[in-house]
Design a protein around this motif. Structure first.
Motif, PDB file in Angstrom:
ATOM      1  N   GLY A  99     -23.034   3.498   5.424  1.00  0.00           N
ATOM      2  CA  GLY A  99     -23.317   2.156   5.920  1.00  0.00           C
ATOM      3  C   GLY A  99     -23.092   1.070   4.885  1.00  0.00           C
ATOM      4  N   LEU A 100     -23.332   1.386   3.626  1.00  0.00           N
ATOM      5  CA  LEU A 100     -23.227   0.363   2.591  1.00  0.00           C
ATOM      6  C   LEU A 100     -21.795   0.094   2.148  1.00  0.00           C
ATOM      7  N   ILE A 101     -20.877   1.034   2.387  1.00  0.00           N
ATOM      8  CA  ILE A 101     -19.497   0.807   1.962  1.00  0.00           C
ATOM      9  C   ILE A 101     -18.530   0.589   3.124  1.00  0.00           C
ATOM     10  N   HIS A 102     -18.910   1.052   4.326  1.00  0.00           N
ATOM     11  CA  HIS A 102     -18.029   0.863   5.479  1.00  0.00           C
ATOM     12  C   HIS A 102     -18.459  -0.374   6.266  1.00  0.00           C
ATOM     13  N   THR A 103     -18.370  -1.485   5.614  1.00  0.00           N
ATOM     14  CA  THR A 103     -18.680  -2.782   6.204  1.00  0.00           C
ATOM     15  C   THR A 103     -17.787  -3.806   5.542  1.00  0.00           C
ATOM     16  N   LEU A 104     -17.294  -4.753   6.314  1.00  0.00           N
ATOM     17  CA  LEU A 104     -16.431  -5.781   5.745  1.00  0.00           C
ATOM     18  C   LEU A 104     -17.155  -6.632   4.720  1.00  0.00           C
ATOM     19  N   HIS A 105     -18.485  -6.669   4.793  1.00  0.00           N
ATOM     20  CA  HIS A 105     -19.247  -7.453   3.823  1.00  0.00           C
ATOM     21  C   HIS A 105     -19.145  -6.855   2.425  1.00  0.00           C
ATOM     22  N   PHE A 106     -18.725  -5.600   2.335  1.00  0.00           N
ATOM     23  CA  PHE A 106     -18.535  -4.944   1.032  1.00  0.00           C
ATOM     24  C   PHE A 106     -17.043  -4.742   0.750  1.00  0.00           C
ATOM     25  N   GLY A 107     -16.389  -3.946   1.599  1.00  0.00           N
ATOM     26  CA  GLY A 107     -15.002  -3.599   1.346  1.00  0.00           C
ATOM     27  C   GLY A 107     -14.058  -4.785   1.339  1.00  0.00           C
ATOM     28  N   ASN A 108     -14.282  -5.733   2.232  1.00  0.00           N
ATOM     29  CA  ASN A 108     -13.376  -6.870   2.300  1.00  0.00           C
ATOM     30  C   ASN A 108     -13.455  -7.739   1.049  1.00  0.00           C
ATOM     31  N   ALA A 109     -14.621  -7.807   0.447  1.00  0.00           N
ATOM     32  CA  ALA A 109     -14.762  -8.577  -0.786  1.00  0.00           C
ATOM     33  C   ALA A 109     -13.881  -7.989  -1.885  1.00  0.00           C
ATOM     34  N   PHE A 110     -13.851  -6.659  -1.973  1.00  0.00           N
ATOM     35  CA  PHE A 110     -13.016  -5.991  -2.965  1.00  0.00           C
ATOM     36  C   PHE A 110     -11.536  -6.158  -2.613  1.00  0.00           C
ATOM     37  N   ARG A 111     -11.221  -6.020  -1.342  1.00  0.00           N
ATOM     38  CA  ARG A 111      -9.836  -6.133  -0.889  1.00  0.00           C
ATOM     39  C   ARG A 111      -9.282  -7.542  -1.188  1.00  0.00           C
ATOM     40  N   ILE A 112     -10.040  -8.554  -0.843  1.00  0.00           N
ATOM     41  CA  ILE A 112      -9.581  -9.930  -1.062  1.00  0.00           C
ATOM     42  C   ILE A 112      -9.446 -10.227  -2.553  1.00  0.00           C
ATOM     43  N   ALA A 113     -10.435  -9.813  -3.334  1.00  0.00           N
ATOM     44  CA  ALA A 113     -10.405 -10.077  -4.771  1.00  0.00           C
ATOM     45  C   ALA A 113      -9.246  -9.360  -5.453  1.00  0.00           C
ATOM     46  N   ARG A 115      -6.376  -8.885  -4.057  1.00  0.00           N
ATOM     47  CA  ARG A 115      -5.145  -9.370  -3.424  1.00  0.00           C
ATOM     48  C   ARG A 115      -4.435  -8.222  -2.722  1.00  0.00           C
ATOM     49  N   ALA A 116      -5.210  -7.497  -1.939  1.00  0.00           N
ATOM     50  CA  ALA A 116      -4.720  -6.319  -1.241  1.00  0.00           C
ATOM     51  C   ALA A 116      -4.747  -6.543   0.260  1.00  0.00           C
ATOM     52  N   ASP A 117      -4.060  -5.658   0.988  1.00  0.00           N
ATOM     53  CA  ASP A 117      -4.066  -5.767   2.443  1.00  0.00           C
ATOM     54  C   ASP A 117      -4.214  -4.398   3.118  1.00  0.00           C
ATOM     55  N   SER A 118      -4.627  -3.415   2.355  1.00  0.00           N
ATOM     56  CA  SER A 118      -4.725  -2.066   2.901  1.00  0.00           C
ATOM     57  C   SER A 118      -6.179  -1.619   2.970  1.00  0.00           C
ATOM     58  N   PHE A 119      -6.405  -0.503   3.695  1.00  0.00           N
ATOM     59  CA  PHE A 119      -7.750   0.051   3.770  1.00  0.00           C
ATOM     60  C   PHE A 119      -8.099   0.738   2.450  1.00  0.00           C
ATOM     61  N   ILE A 135     -13.886   9.055  -6.623  1.00  0.00           N
ATOM     62  CA  ILE A 135     -13.267   7.894  -5.991  1.00  0.00           C
ATOM     63  C   ILE A 135     -11.783   8.180  -5.786  1.00  0.00           C
ATOM     64  N   PRO A 136     -11.373   8.459  -4.536  1.00  0.00           N
ATOM     65  CA  PRO A 136      -9.949   8.615  -4.266  1.00  0.00           C
ATOM     66  C   PRO A 136      -9.298   7.243  -4.171  1.00  0.00           C
ATOM     67  N   MET A 137      -8.060   7.147  -4.616  1.00  0.00           N
ATOM     68  CA  MET A 137      -7.365   5.856  -4.584  1.00  0.00           C
ATOM     69  C   MET A 137      -5.962   6.015  -4.002  1.00  0.00           C
ATOM     70  N   THR A 138      -5.519   4.981  -3.324  1.00  0.00           N
ATOM     71  CA  THR A 138      -4.146   4.871  -2.857  1.00  0.00           C
ATOM     72  C   THR A 138      -3.684   3.440  -3.092  1.00  0.00           C
ATOM     73  N   HIS A 139      -2.408   3.200  -2.858  1.00  0.00           N
ATOM     74  CA  HIS A 139      -1.829   1.883  -3.136  1.00  0.00           C
ATOM     75  C   HIS A 139      -2.558   0.798  -2.339  1.00  0.00           C
ATOM     76  N   LYS A 140      -2.736  -0.348  -2.969  1.00  0.00           N
ATOM     77  CA  LYS A 140      -3.498  -1.421  -2.330  1.00  0.00           C
ATOM     78  C   LYS A 140      -2.708  -2.162  -1.261  1.00  0.00           C
ATOM     79  N   GLU A 141      -1.392  -1.965  -1.221  1.00  0.00           N
ATOM     80  CA  GLU A 141      -0.562  -2.637  -0.231  1.00  0.00           C
ATOM     81  C   GLU A 141      -0.246  -1.691   0.913  1.00  0.00           C
ATOM     82  N   ALA A 142      -0.476  -2.137   2.124  1.00  0.00           N
ATOM     83  CA  ALA A 142      -0.314  -1.276   3.292  1.00  0.00           C
ATOM     84  C   ALA A 142       1.089  -0.699   3.386  1.00  0.00           C
TER      85      ALA A 142
END
Length: 213
Positions: A99-113, A115-119, A135-142
């Motif tokens: 619940g704490l990480i699967h919310t736009l109030h959390f993830g979107n802040a990181f995505r916007i900061a 400069r990404a457009d991917s999940f 922490i698994p990671m993939t490219h920040k651009e969709a």
């Protein structure tokens, strides 16, 4: 409404200089920042509506973690891959971590900061103190998600967290792909298999036979 209680914040910075016995052309930096918080649903019976506490905690966590990651990475332009993780202690539910990480109030802040457009790829689980924070990671651009070079994992642990009534929330970023990456990407595989990104057969370059042939 319970106010967020943050016990500690932990940073992990990893710079890979040599891989496979060969120096990296460009050192790979991977950074993670984790917050250890009191589980707001601890010692409570089953809670049907998690949203009030999610809203009370998610932005606070983003405000703490996102600037730290960007600071360690040297700004958003150096970030090429990212991910997130949450771990609830043994008295909590996996749903509390999720619940704490699967919310736009959390993830979107990181995505916007960033400069990404991917999940954001993720892990969420229940475990005891000292468990691996993965922490698994993939490219920040969709459009670059098929880049296997950016299929990365950063892992570390906090010896005393999460306690049974705590949650660890973390985000991570990387400055590039794996040093000496050479396994290609899924888009190349698809071309070799003769299918497009949706799995449909690619059109052949041959002209269709004339009528009557």
């Amino acid at each position: 409404m319970k106010e967020p209680v943050v016990r500690k914040v932990v940073d992990c910075v990893e710079d890979t200089l040599v891989e496979g016995g060969r120096g990296a052309e460009k050192p790979l930096r991977m950074v993670a920042c984790a917050a250890v918080i009191k589980n707001p649903w601890a010692a409570m019976d089953f809670v049907e509506d998690l949203q009030p506490q999610i809203l009370a905690h998610a932005k606070v966590l983003a405000d703490i973690l996102v600037p730290r990651v960007l600071g360690q990475m040297g700004g958003p332009d150096t970030i090429e891959a990212f991910g997130k993780c949450a771990i609830t202690g043994t008295s909590g539910e996996v749903e509390h971590a999720a619940g704490l990480i699967h919310t736009l109030h959390f993830g979107n802040a990181f995505r916007i900061a960033s400069r990404a457009d991917s999940f954001l790829p993720f892990t969420n689980k229940r475990a005891g103190a000292g468990t691996a924070i993965t922490i698994p990671m993939t490219h920040k651009e969709a459009e670059s998600k098929g880049s296997r070079a950016h299929f990365l994992t950063l892992e570390f642990s906090i010896p005393d967290a999460p306690a049974h009534d705590e949650i660890v929330v973390a985000i991570g970023a990387a400055s590039g792909g794996r040093p000496h990456h050479r396994i290609g990407d899924r888009f190349n595989d698809m071309k070799l298999m003769g299918v497009d990104q949706a799995g449909r057969p690619l059109e052949t370059s041959e002209d269709p036979p004339a009528e009557g042939q």
